[in-house]
Design a protein around this motif. Sequence first.
Motif, PDB file in Angstrom:
ATOM      1  N   GLN A 212      15.061   0.511  10.221  1.00  0.00           N
ATOM      2  CA  GLN A 212      16.269   0.320   9.427  1.00  0.00           C
ATOM      3  C   GLN A 212      16.021  -0.592   8.226  1.00  0.00           C
ATOM      4  O   GLN A 212      16.833  -0.636   7.302  1.00  0.00           O
ATOM      5  CB  GLN A 212      17.405  -0.240  10.299  1.00  0.00           C
ATOM      6  CG  GLN A 212      17.201  -1.657  10.794  1.00  0.00           C
ATOM      7  CD  GLN A 212      16.305  -1.780  12.018  1.00  0.00           C
ATOM      8  OE1 GLN A 212      15.589  -0.866  12.404  1.00  0.00           O
ATOM      9  NE2 GLN A 212      16.325  -2.958  12.638  1.00  0.00           N
ATOM     10  N   GLN A 213      14.881  -1.286   8.192  1.00  0.00           N
ATOM     11  CA  GLN A 213      14.583  -2.183   7.081  1.00  0.00           C
ATOM     12  C   GLN A 213      13.569  -1.606   6.097  1.00  0.00           C
ATOM     13  O   GLN A 213      13.149  -2.289   5.164  1.00  0.00           O
ATOM     14  CB  GLN A 213      14.106  -3.533   7.618  1.00  0.00           C
ATOM     15  CG  GLN A 213      15.196  -4.268   8.353  1.00  0.00           C
ATOM     16  CD  GLN A 213      14.880  -5.729   8.560  1.00  0.00           C
ATOM     17  OE1 GLN A 213      14.080  -6.347   7.871  1.00  0.00           O
ATOM     18  NE2 GLN A 213      15.538  -6.321   9.547  1.00  0.00           N
ATOM     19  N   TYR A 214      13.184  -0.363   6.305  1.00  0.00           N
ATOM     20  CA  TYR A 214      12.235   0.252   5.368  1.00  0.00           C
ATOM     21  C   TYR A 214      13.010   0.917   4.243  1.00  0.00           C
ATOM     22  O   TYR A 214      13.903   1.726   4.479  1.00  0.00           O
ATOM     23  CB  TYR A 214      11.354   1.288   6.078  1.00  0.00           C
ATOM     24  CG  TYR A 214      10.269   1.857   5.179  1.00  0.00           C
ATOM     25  CD1 TYR A 214       9.302   1.032   4.625  1.00  0.00           C
ATOM     26  CD2 TYR A 214      10.208   3.211   4.899  1.00  0.00           C
ATOM     27  CE1 TYR A 214       8.304   1.535   3.812  1.00  0.00           C
ATOM     28  CE2 TYR A 214       9.212   3.723   4.088  1.00  0.00           C
ATOM     29  CZ  TYR A 214       8.261   2.885   3.548  1.00  0.00           C
ATOM     30  OH  TYR A 214       7.279   3.389   2.741  1.00  0.00           O
ATOM     31  N   LEU A 215      12.672   0.561   3.021  1.00  0.00           N
ATOM     32  CA  LEU A 215      13.359   1.108   1.866  1.00  0.00           C
ATOM     33  C   LEU A 215      12.328   1.453   0.806  1.00  0.00           C
ATOM     34  O   LEU A 215      11.686   0.568   0.234  1.00  0.00           O
ATOM     35  CB  LEU A 215      14.363   0.095   1.299  1.00  0.00           C
ATOM     36  CG  LEU A 215      15.094   0.537   0.046  1.00  0.00           C
ATOM     37  CD1 LEU A 215      15.951   1.765   0.331  1.00  0.00           C
ATOM     38  CD2 LEU A 215      15.953  -0.598  -0.476  1.00  0.00           C
ATOM     39  N   TRP A 216      12.173   2.739   0.577  1.00  0.00           N
ATOM     40  CA  TRP A 216      11.211   3.155  -0.427  1.00  0.00           C
ATOM     41  C   TRP A 216      11.667   4.454  -1.036  1.00  0.00           C
ATOM     42  O   TRP A 216      12.000   5.389  -0.328  1.00  0.00           O
ATOM     43  CB  TRP A 216       9.832   3.299   0.194  1.00  0.00           C
ATOM     44  CG  TRP A 216       8.757   3.405  -0.829  1.00  0.00           C
ATOM     45  CD1 TRP A 216       7.795   4.359  -0.916  1.00  0.00           C
ATOM     46  CD2 TRP A 216       8.525   2.533  -1.936  1.00  0.00           C
ATOM     47  NE1 TRP A 216       6.983   4.128  -1.991  1.00  0.00           N
ATOM     48  CE2 TRP A 216       7.426   3.006  -2.638  1.00  0.00           C
ATOM     49  CE3 TRP A 216       9.161   1.390  -2.410  1.00  0.00           C
ATOM     50  CZ2 TRP A 216       6.926   2.393  -3.782  1.00  0.00           C
ATOM     51  CZ3 TRP A 216       8.676   0.784  -3.552  1.00  0.00           C
ATOM     52  CH2 TRP A 216       7.565   1.277  -4.212  1.00  0.00           C
TER      53      TRP A 216
ATOM     54  N   PRO B 141       0.789  -1.228   0.000  1.00  0.00           N
ATOM     55  CA  PRO B 141       0.000   0.000   0.000  1.00  0.00           C
ATOM     56  C   PRO B 141       0.822   1.279   0.000  1.00  0.00           C
ATOM     57  O   PRO B 141       0.257   2.361  -0.069  1.00  0.00           O
ATOM     58  CB  PRO B 141      -0.836  -0.111   1.279  1.00  0.00           C
ATOM     59  CG  PRO B 141      -0.019  -0.964   2.163  1.00  0.00           C
ATOM     60  CD  PRO B 141       0.696  -1.930   1.266  1.00  0.00           C
ATOM     61  N   ASP B 142       2.157   1.176   0.043  1.00  0.00           N
ATOM     62  CA  ASP B 142       2.950   2.401  -0.052  1.00  0.00           C
ATOM     63  C   ASP B 142       3.392   2.670  -1.495  1.00  0.00           C
ATOM     64  O   ASP B 142       4.194   3.552  -1.746  1.00  0.00           O
ATOM     65  CB  ASP B 142       4.145   2.381   0.905  1.00  0.00           C
ATOM     66  CG  ASP B 142       5.061   1.178   0.748  1.00  0.00           C
ATOM     67  OD1 ASP B 142       4.746   0.274  -0.052  1.00  0.00           O
ATOM     68  OD2 ASP B 142       6.083   1.146   1.437  1.00  0.00           O
ATOM     69  N   GLN B 143       2.818   1.937  -2.449  1.00  0.00           N
ATOM     70  CA  GLN B 143       3.018   2.258  -3.862  1.00  0.00           C
ATOM     71  C   GLN B 143       2.302   3.575  -4.167  1.00  0.00           C
ATOM     72  O   GLN B 143       1.267   3.872  -3.574  1.00  0.00           O
ATOM     73  CB  GLN B 143       2.398   1.179  -4.760  1.00  0.00           C
ATOM     74  CG  GLN B 143       3.091  -0.132  -4.711  1.00  0.00           C
ATOM     75  CD  GLN B 143       4.210  -0.221  -5.739  1.00  0.00           C
ATOM     76  OE1 GLN B 143       4.710   0.777  -6.230  1.00  0.00           O
ATOM     77  NE2 GLN B 143       4.603  -1.422  -6.057  1.00  0.00           N
ATOM     78  N   VAL B 144       2.820   4.330  -5.097  1.00  0.00           N
ATOM     79  CA  VAL B 144       2.156   5.562  -5.522  1.00  0.00           C
ATOM     80  C   VAL B 144       1.074   5.188  -6.523  1.00  0.00           C
ATOM     81  O   VAL B 144       1.376   4.623  -7.574  1.00  0.00           O
ATOM     82  CB  VAL B 144       3.155   6.548  -6.164  1.00  0.00           C
ATOM     83  CG1 VAL B 144       2.445   7.820  -6.597  1.00  0.00           C
ATOM     84  CG2 VAL B 144       4.284   6.863  -5.206  1.00  0.00           C
ATOM     85  N   PRO B 145      -0.188   5.490  -6.215  1.00  0.00           N
ATOM     86  CA  PRO B 145      -1.261   5.127  -7.143  1.00  0.00           C
ATOM     87  C   PRO B 145      -1.310   6.097  -8.328  1.00  0.00           C
ATOM     88  O   PRO B 145      -0.812   7.223  -8.242  1.00  0.00           O
ATOM     89  CB  PRO B 145      -2.523   5.271  -6.284  1.00  0.00           C
ATOM     90  CG  PRO B 145      -2.174   6.299  -5.274  1.00  0.00           C
ATOM     91  CD  PRO B 145      -0.697   6.117  -4.994  1.00  0.00           C
ATOM     92  N   PRO B 146      -1.920   5.660  -9.410  1.00  0.00           N
ATOM     93  CA  PRO B 146      -2.108   6.578 -10.533  1.00  0.00           C
ATOM     94  C   PRO B 146      -2.979   7.760 -10.103  1.00  0.00           C
ATOM     95  O   PRO B 146      -3.787   7.651  -9.170  1.00  0.00           O
ATOM     96  CB  PRO B 146      -2.837   5.730 -11.578  1.00  0.00           C
ATOM     97  CG  PRO B 146      -2.572   4.316 -11.184  1.00  0.00           C
ATOM     98  CD  PRO B 146      -2.412   4.321  -9.694  1.00  0.00           C
TER      99      PRO B 146
END
Length: 178
Positions: free
Chosen positions: A167-171, A79-84
Amino acid sequence: LLTPHLGCFEICAQAYAERFAAQYGPITVLYRPAKQPWLREVMEASRGREGLATAPASLAGVRQMIRALRRGETVGLLPDQVPPEGQGEWAPFFGQRAYTMTLAARLAQQTGAVVLLIWGERLPRGQGYVVRFQPLPEALPGDAAAQAESAAVVNRAMEHLIRQCPQQYLWGYNRYKQ
């Protein structure tokens, strides 16, 4: 199943397929196909396995996920994808307004699916992963018209997970652009 880009999110669907698909049916995961044909082939080959179906991030893919949910199967998305444009809401995320997908809430509201959080925590020194599940900390609004509040609930849930091992979040996608 919802997971942010935390730890090894790719391992989550694979672990589900291996451990639970025989008993509960396959998992269908939403993904964005790579633009380069050679990379798209690599990604499809590495994700393909028994008990795991992929659905492209398109209207056809969303329909595929709805059908899976109506059959009582599991779906997974990030859900942290950028939606259109036009398919999201601006909702707080770590104190900043971020453009947030509403798909997860809409799928749950349309099908009555239970929403769980999942992430694959990387263990130190290449020792593997621990796949963790937990319920959504707060209920989604029952009203499909409450999309902004639904997006805020999902973002708070993602913040909750990320705070457990930041420390494991990468976006890197820009969810804050106008």
